[in-house]
Design a protein around this motif. Sequence first.
Motif, PDB file in Angstrom:
ATOM      1  N   GLN A 182       0.774  -1.136   0.044  1.00 40.60           N
ATOM      2  CA  GLN A 182      -0.188   0.133   0.012  1.00 40.60           C
ATOM      3  C   GLN A 182       0.946   1.149   0.123  1.00 40.60           C
ATOM      4  N   TYR A 183       1.984   1.164   0.576  1.00 43.03           N
ATOM      5  CA  TYR A 183       2.934   2.426   0.553  1.00 43.03           C
ATOM      6  C   TYR A 183       3.565   2.516  -0.797  1.00 43.03           C
ATOM      7  N   GLU A 184       3.595   1.437  -1.512  1.00 38.49           N
ATOM      8  CA  GLU A 184       4.398   1.770  -2.834  1.00 38.49           C
ATOM      9  C   GLU A 184       3.206   2.128  -3.735  1.00 38.49           C
ATOM     10  N   TRP A 185       2.104   1.514  -3.677  1.00 36.98           N
ATOM     11  CA  TRP A 185       0.951   2.150  -4.345  1.00 36.98           C
ATOM     12  C   TRP A 185       0.396   3.553  -4.065  1.00 36.98           C
ATOM     13  N   LEU A 186       0.611   4.130  -2.709  1.00 32.99           N
ATOM     14  CA  LEU A 186       0.373   5.461  -2.515  1.00 32.99           C
ATOM     15  C   LEU A 186       1.454   6.373  -3.391  1.00 32.99           C
ATOM     16  N   GLN A 187       2.547   5.981  -3.335  1.00 30.01           N
ATOM     17  CA  GLN A 187       3.655   6.642  -3.872  1.00 30.01           C
ATOM     18  C   GLN A 187       3.340   6.754  -5.276  1.00 30.01           C
ATOM     19  N   ALA A 188       3.111   5.697  -5.983  1.00 28.78           N
ATOM     20  CA  ALA A 188       2.766   5.746  -7.567  1.00 28.78           C
ATOM     21  C   ALA A 188       1.550   6.528  -7.743  1.00 28.78           C
ATOM     22  N   ALA A 189       0.383   6.424  -7.021  1.00 27.86           N
ATOM     23  CA  ALA A 189      -0.657   7.210  -7.206  1.00 27.86           C
ATOM     24  C   ALA A 189      -0.600   8.727  -6.994  1.00 27.86           C
TER      25      ALA A 189
END
Length: 108
Positions: free
Chosen positions: A28-35
Amino acid sequence: MGENIELTVYGAEVLCPSCVNLPSSKEQYEWLQAAIGRKFGESNVTYKYIDIFNPPEEGPYKEFAERVIEEDMFYPVVLVEDEVVGEGNPKLKTVYKALEERGLEPQA
């Protein structure tokens, strides 16, 4: 805008008991960074991931990691600056709103 906004994600490798069907905290951390990168571009956001069971010794990070455990918060817990903006399954709209309130503007 020259000031950095800190987005901190507190989580653990083990899923929280109430978050069984959700992605891991790190995912979720990586997903937030990408989004956030897609919406705001390479903005002035500094990202930190804190493992609640192995936090850095720096005071505020260690103290909040202990709070996540003591208060049985659903993780990941997402903070923009010192404001909790997501817990367990963070919502992008809420995170975006917190970033915009601190001066970030979506890219055209």
